[in-house]
Write a protein that holds these residues in place. Structure first.
Motif, PDB file in Angstrom:
ATOM      1  N   LEU A 173     -14.522  62.640 -28.891  1.00 37.42           N
ATOM      2  CA  LEU A 173     -13.503  63.670 -28.638  1.00 37.42           C
ATOM      3  C   LEU A 173     -12.920  64.199 -29.950  1.00 37.42           C
ATOM      4  N   GLU A 174     -12.672  63.294 -30.890  1.00 43.35           N
ATOM      5  CA  GLU A 174     -12.096  63.723 -32.172  1.00 43.35           C
ATOM      6  C   GLU A 174     -13.046  64.659 -32.904  1.00 43.35           C
ATOM      7  N   LEU A 175     -14.339  64.343 -32.872  1.00 41.22           N
ATOM      8  CA  LEU A 175     -15.307  65.199 -33.567  1.00 41.22           C
ATOM      9  C   LEU A 175     -15.380  66.576 -32.906  1.00 41.22           C
ATOM     10  N   ALA A 180     -17.431  69.441 -35.335  1.00 45.51           N
ATOM     11  CA  ALA A 180     -18.353  68.838 -36.321  1.00 45.51           C
ATOM     12  C   ALA A 180     -19.758  68.748 -35.747  1.00 45.51           C
ATOM     13  N   ASN A 181     -20.735  68.786 -36.654  1.00 46.66           N
ATOM     14  CA  ASN A 181     -22.149  68.652 -36.240  1.00 46.66           C
ATOM     15  C   ASN A 181     -22.556  67.182 -36.159  1.00 46.66           C
ATOM     16  N   ILE A 182     -21.744  66.390 -35.543  1.00 47.89           N
ATOM     17  CA  ILE A 182     -22.060  64.954 -35.442  1.00 47.89           C
ATOM     18  C   ILE A 182     -22.056  64.571 -33.967  1.00 47.89           C
ATOM     19  N   GLY A 183     -23.234  64.238 -33.444  1.00 42.28           N
ATOM     20  CA  GLY A 183     -23.330  63.753 -32.069  1.00 42.28           C
ATOM     21  C   GLY A 183     -22.927  62.289 -32.010  1.00 42.28           C
ATOM     22  N   VAL A 184     -22.603  61.821 -30.822  1.00 37.34           N
ATOM     23  CA  VAL A 184     -22.209  60.410 -30.655  1.00 37.34           C
ATOM     24  C   VAL A 184     -22.830  59.879 -29.369  1.00 37.34           C
TER      25      VAL A 184
END
Ligand SMILES: NC(=O)c1ccc[n+]([C@@H]2O[C@H](COP(=O)([O-])OP(=O)(O)OC[C@H]3O[C@@H](n4cnc5c(N)ncnc54)[C@H](O)[C@@H]3O)[C@@H](O)[C@H]2O)c1
Length: 285
Positions: A173-175, A180-184
């Motif tokens: 959620l924060e990303l 941001a281009n950061i998957g989790v």
């Protein structure tokens, strides 16, 4: 992160088990590898085996619970490969089955250090690097079905895995708020055939276990479950697919969802928790 080829994967707890399978699967997808583990000898063997299959591998021994060792892992990865694109926070241990109030303080601290602080150290170190890179990146946190279901006698393990669920959802959620281009991804395996219950990683039995109490039933059920579990290779294949498809929840074992559904039914229905299986037979019937 659709295209993995030529990218750099960092894997903790990579000397064996699910971590090693994740390293193999990442190499098969064309990635360069920074593998890390607290066990340097097993890590060197893992590197040999990955290199023999043509992988480009940096092996860096580190304790995930030690923030400066994880910072050193990141520095070595950037020095060798120039980026860190996919992080697997995988290292973990099972701990000792015992009554909550009889768990040794040292066991609480060790389990929290490896299973929870390990992932926190990974996030604190690698997210800023990934944000700075501005490339497509992904973070995989390996939790467990035990991050969604509760059994007695596994307090530290379950506390850390529930916490892993919370921080991983929070990270996602924060990303999003930063675009941001950061998957989790949150990986929640059920029983997987690894060394987690045995070898050097095995914990000493607790007092309650040695006296033949119910905690010993939990250890034998877990040991049997792991022995007949899914292969780490099958788990890793599903994880790599999830990374490519930007899938958050990765339940590798279908039975887990059924059990989690039952837990939510209890929560929503206001029913009290119930003993299950052999414990139910022994203590309630
Ligand atoms: N095997 C299962 O049934 C199962 C089920 C659900 C979740 N998991 C999770 O999968 C992850 C991998 O477990 P596994 O089954 O492959 O176990 P494993 O014991 O086979 O491998 C774990 C690896 O982590 C390393 N390690 C332990 N402490 C470390 C530390 N402080 N720093 C760095 N490395 C450390 C060990 O040396 C080992 O190589 C864990 O987070 C575990 O909780 C496993």
């Amino acid at each position: 992160m659709k295209n993995l080829k030529g990218k750099v994967a960092v894997i903790t707890g990579a000397a064996r088990g699910i971590g090693f399978a994740l390293a193999e699967a990442s190499a098969e997808a064309g990635m360069k590898l920074a593998i890390s583990d607290i066990d340097p000898a097993a890590l060197a063997e893992a590197k040999k085996s990955l290199d023999a299959k043509g992988a480009e591998t940096l092996a860096f021994p580190a304790d995930v619970g030690n923030a400066s060792e994880i910072e050193a892992l990141a520095a070595a990865t950037l020095k060798q490969f120039g980026s860190a694109d996919l992080l697997f926070n995988n290292a973990g241990l099972f701990g000792t089955p015992a009554l909550l109030w009889e768990q040794e303080l040292a066991d609480w601290e060790k389990t929290i250090s490896v299973n929870l602080m390990g992932a926190i150290n990974g996030i604190r170190t690698f997210v800023p690097i990934m944000l700075h890179q501005e490339t497509d990146c992904h973070i995989v946190n390996v939790a467990s079905v035990a991050g969604h279901l509760v059994q007695p006698f596994l307090g530290p393990y379950q506390a850390t895995k529930f916490a892993m669920t919370a921080i991983t959802e929070s990270l996602y959620l924060e990303l999003q708020t930063l675009d941001a281009n950061i998957g989790v991804s949150l990986v929640c395996p059920g029983f997987t055939k690894t060394n987690i219950m045995g070898g050097e990683a095995a914990s000493e039995p607790s007092q309650e276990e040695m006296s033949g109490g119910p905690a010993s039933m939990i250890r034998s059920a877990m040991t049997e479950g792991v022995k007949s579990g899914l292969s780490p290779h099958d788990v890793a294949k599903q994880v790599i697919e999830a990374v490519k498809n930007d899938k958050f929840y990765v339940f590798t074992h279908p039975y887990a969802l059924e059990m989690i559904g039952k837990r939510f039914d209890q929560v929503l229905g206001g029913t009290n928790p119930l003993l299950e299986g052999a414990l139910k037979e022994r203590f309630t019937e």
